[in-house]
Design an enzyme around this catalytic site. Sequence first.
Site, mmCIF file in Angstrom:
data_model
loop_
_atom_site.group_PDB
_atom_site.id
_atom_site.type_symbol
_atom_site.label_atom_id
_atom_site.label_comp_id
_atom_site.label_asym_id
_atom_site.label_seq_id
_atom_site.Cartn_x
_atom_site.Cartn_y
_atom_site.Cartn_z
ATOM 1 C CB SER A 44 -0.891 0.109 1.103
ATOM 2 O OG SER A 44 -1.660 -1.164 1.391
ATOM 3 N N GLY B 115 -2.907 -14.520 2.405
ATOM 4 C CA GLY B 115 -3.060 -13.735 3.447
ATOM 5 C C GLY B 115 -4.391 -13.696 3.946
ATOM 6 N NE ARG B 116 -7.550 -10.181 -0.139
ATOM 7 C CZ ARG B 116 -7.678 -9.682 -1.542
ATOM 8 N NH1 ARG B 116 -7.779 -10.608 -2.258
ATOM 9 N NH2 ARG B 116 -7.265 -8.411 -1.903
ATOM 10 N N GLY C 223 -23.279 -6.114 28.843
ATOM 11 C CA GLY C 223 -23.975 -4.781 29.429
ATOM 12 C C GLY C 223 -22.827 -3.658 29.723
ATOM 13 C CD GLU D 203 -3.426 -9.469 4.650
ATOM 14 O OE1 GLU D 203 -3.782 -10.356 4.072
ATOM 15 O OE2 GLU D 203 -2.648 -9.599 5.518
ATOM 16 C CB THR E 218 -11.974 -2.629 1.886
ATOM 17 O OG1 THR E 218 -12.506 -2.619 0.431
ATOM 18 C CG2 THR E 218 -11.144 -1.548 2.043
HETATM 19 C C1 LIG Z 1 -3.873 -1.326 10.675
HETATM 20 C C2 LIG Z 1 -3.493 -1.353 9.213
HETATM 21 C C3 LIG Z 1 -2.426 -2.202 8.928
HETATM 22 C C4 LIG Z 1 -2.428 -2.405 7.369
HETATM 23 N N1 LIG Z 1 -1.031 -3.095 7.109
HETATM 24 C C5 LIG Z 1 -0.725 -3.304 5.934
HETATM 25 C C6 LIG Z 1 0.305 -3.880 5.558
HETATM 26 O O1 LIG Z 1 0.961 -4.485 6.241
HETATM 27 N N2 LIG Z 1 0.943 -3.694 4.169
HETATM 28 C C7 LIG Z 1 0.173 -3.073 3.333
HETATM 29 O O2 LIG Z 1 0.445 -3.011 1.968
HETATM 30 N N3 LIG Z 1 -0.972 -2.477 3.487
HETATM 31 C C8 LIG Z 1 -1.429 -2.386 4.855
HETATM 32 N N4 LIG Z 1 -2.473 -1.625 5.222
HETATM 33 C C9 LIG Z 1 -3.252 -0.896 3.981
HETATM 34 C C10 LIG Z 1 -4.719 -1.537 3.820
HETATM 35 O O3 LIG Z 1 -4.495 -2.778 3.112
HETATM 36 C C11 LIG Z 1 -5.468 -0.480 3.083
HETATM 37 O O4 LIG Z 1 -6.147 0.666 3.935
HETATM 38 C C12 LIG Z 1 -6.744 -0.938 2.420
HETATM 39 O O5 LIG Z 1 -6.354 -1.977 1.366
HETATM 40 C C13 LIG Z 1 -7.627 0.099 1.779
HETATM 41 O O6 LIG Z 1 -6.889 0.925 1.383
HETATM 42 P P1 LIG Z 1 -7.317 2.498 1.635
HETATM 43 O O7 LIG Z 1 -7.088 2.653 2.881
HETATM 44 O O8 LIG Z 1 -6.224 3.214 0.711
HETATM 45 O O9 LIG Z 1 -8.500 2.838 1.255
HETATM 46 P P2 LIG Z 1 -9.119 3.293 -0.076
HETATM 47 O O10 LIG Z 1 -8.743 2.352 -1.361
HETATM 48 O O11 LIG Z 1 -9.100 4.650 -0.351
HETATM 49 O O12 LIG Z 1 -10.786 2.953 -0.170
HETATM 50 C C14 LIG Z 1 -11.480 3.822 0.758
HETATM 51 C C15 LIG Z 1 -13.327 3.375 0.748
HETATM 52 O O13 LIG Z 1 -13.361 3.221 -0.640
HETATM 53 C C16 LIG Z 1 -13.847 1.785 -0.930
HETATM 54 N N5 LIG Z 1 -13.556 1.421 -2.262
HETATM 55 C C17 LIG Z 1 -12.459 1.706 -3.029
HETATM 56 N N6 LIG Z 1 -12.465 1.213 -4.275
HETATM 57 C C18 LIG Z 1 -13.760 0.397 -4.375
HETATM 58 C C19 LIG Z 1 -14.271 -0.217 -5.439
HETATM 59 N N7 LIG Z 1 -13.643 -0.657 -6.567
HETATM 60 N N8 LIG Z 1 -15.650 -0.409 -5.223
HETATM 61 C C20 LIG Z 1 -16.255 -0.304 -4.156
HETATM 62 N N9 LIG Z 1 -15.628 0.330 -2.897
HETATM 63 C C21 LIG Z 1 -14.331 0.759 -3.225
HETATM 64 C C22 LIG Z 1 -12.922 0.862 0.005
HETATM 65 O O14 LIG Z 1 -13.679 -0.263 0.279
HETATM 66 C C23 LIG Z 1 -13.274 1.971 1.380
HETATM 67 O O15 LIG Z 1 -14.500 1.813 1.948
HETATM 68 C C24 LIG Z 1 -2.847 -1.687 6.396
HETATM 69 C C25 LIG Z 1 -3.945 -0.767 6.873
HETATM 70 C C26 LIG Z 1 -4.330 -0.753 8.274
HETATM 71 C C27 LIG Z 1 -5.488 0.552 8.728
#
Ligand SMILES: Cc1cc2nc3c(=O)[nH]c(=O)nc-3n(C[C@H](O)[C@H](O)[C@H](O)COP(=O)(O)OP(=O)(O)OC[C@H]3O[C@@H](n4cnc5c(N)ncnc54)[C@H](O)[C@@H]3O)c2cc1C
Length: 396
Positions: A128, A245-246, A342, A366, A368
């Site tokens: 990411s 991973g999922r 509660g 991994e 959303t």
């Molecule tokens: C605690 C934590 C640990 C993490 N660890 C790792 C790690 O070790 N390595 C790593 O690489 N990443 C890691 N991540 C990143 C994580 O995988 C991303 O946060 C996640 O994939 C979502 O990306 P984003 O936050 O940029 O959200 P965005 O991509 O900006 O999405 C925002 C919203 O839009 C929705 N959305 C986006 N595109 C679509 C679509 N095509 N259709 C419908 N809805 C959509 C999403 O579901 C979400 O609700 C971590 C994140 C957190 C918070």
Amino acid sequence: MPARRILESPEHAELLELVRTVMSKQLAPQVAQYEADERFPREAFRLLGELGVLGVAYSEDLGGLGLPSEVYLQVLEEIAAVWASVAVGVSVHALSCFALATRGTKAQQQRWLPKMLSGTMLGAYSLSEPHAGSDPAAMATTARRDGDDYVLNGTKAWVTHGGYADFYTVMARTSGQPGDREGISCFLIPAGTPGLIADEPERKMGLTASPTASIRFENLRIPADHRIGDEGEGLKIALAALDAGRLGIAACATGLSQGALDVAIAYAQNRETFERPIIQHQGIGFMLADMQAAIVSSRATLLSAARLKDLGLPYASEASVAKLIATDGAMRVTTDAVQVLGGAGYTRDFPVERFMREAKIMQIFEGTNQIQRVVISRHLERPGAGAIVSKQLALA
Ligand SMILES: Cc1cc2nc3c(=O)[nH]c(=O)nc-3n(C[C@H](O)[C@H](O)[C@H](O)COP(=O)(O)OP(=O)(O)OC[C@H]3O[C@@H](n4cnc5c(N)ncnc54)[C@H](O)[C@@H]3O)c2cc1C
């Protein structure tokens, strides 16, 4: 609770029993303090590494235990039922080893994997970026070839173990522009390489003992033999790692749910209102029954996907289904666990409020749960897709 396990051999059962004992006796007493202090429990990973837990499903010739994924995922569930930060850390570590284990050369594997799978070296997986989460092809981090080296520049976001890992499995662009699915390559970058800068950890809602930080590369120079797989193969490797991973996150969510249900049952059997234990009020008893049903469904879905993986059959869509079912289930189960307790459930005297905060992230990382639906629906576009899973399992 051995009855809830589906195991193939007594050795597998012994491993689970061992992990359960270590978690409940040695690590459980530390959880609340580490989470409150937002402190990373590195020692817990050393301990689990000594038990072989960091390489359960990797083959013995690579330094793992060579057990089926089905067993690994149940081990993960046991860990998550006690300490989700550690379970997620184990899952992310396995994710970070995937590229090397599946696409590394023999020389690369011999150099690094034994230390990784024994827990001497803890990993991070860096896909990411600030503007590339759900859409990893939007990544902008570059790795330019310069003689025998690559030079990396850019920022990786949300890196679990960022600043604490001993190595980083990093995807970066060796060609093309942000938005291109081609031109992404995979690198293994040891911690301490000049030019690797970890920012302060994010201040999160939950998983507070699991550090998550941005990692910056400023003219980071790495020998070309740190590239894993061919140039341009990085996104394919990263996405294949995420399929596995999922399943790991689905197991973490199922374990978390089980931990919450166990607390809720114990409380409901003892707490009395209207002169009877609250479990005997149908409103509570049915809530607990729904929690149990959600957990049993999550576990069955997860293990059915794991069996496809163990048989070498396609399982990407089933892994997404498992992640979706288990993490949405965990959000409901942990929220209901707070309700069963509660007012007490809303305090930090009981772990269920923490479980509820921890469940939320599992619907996000991994991929959303919206992205899981994208993966599943794309598989359904294929001719005859609806029957594929049942056919695969019937033939297996
Ligand atoms: C605690 C934590 C640990 C993490 N660890 C790792 C790690 O070790 N390595 C790593 O690489 N990443 C890691 N991540 C990143 C994580 O995988 C991303 O946060 C996640 O994939 C979502 O990306 P984003 O936050 O940029 O959200 P965005 O991509 O900006 O999405 C925002 C919203 O839009 C929705 N959305 C986006 N595109 C679509 C679509 N095509 N259709 C419908 N809805 C959509 C999403 O579901 C979400 O609700 C971590 C994140 C957190 C918070």
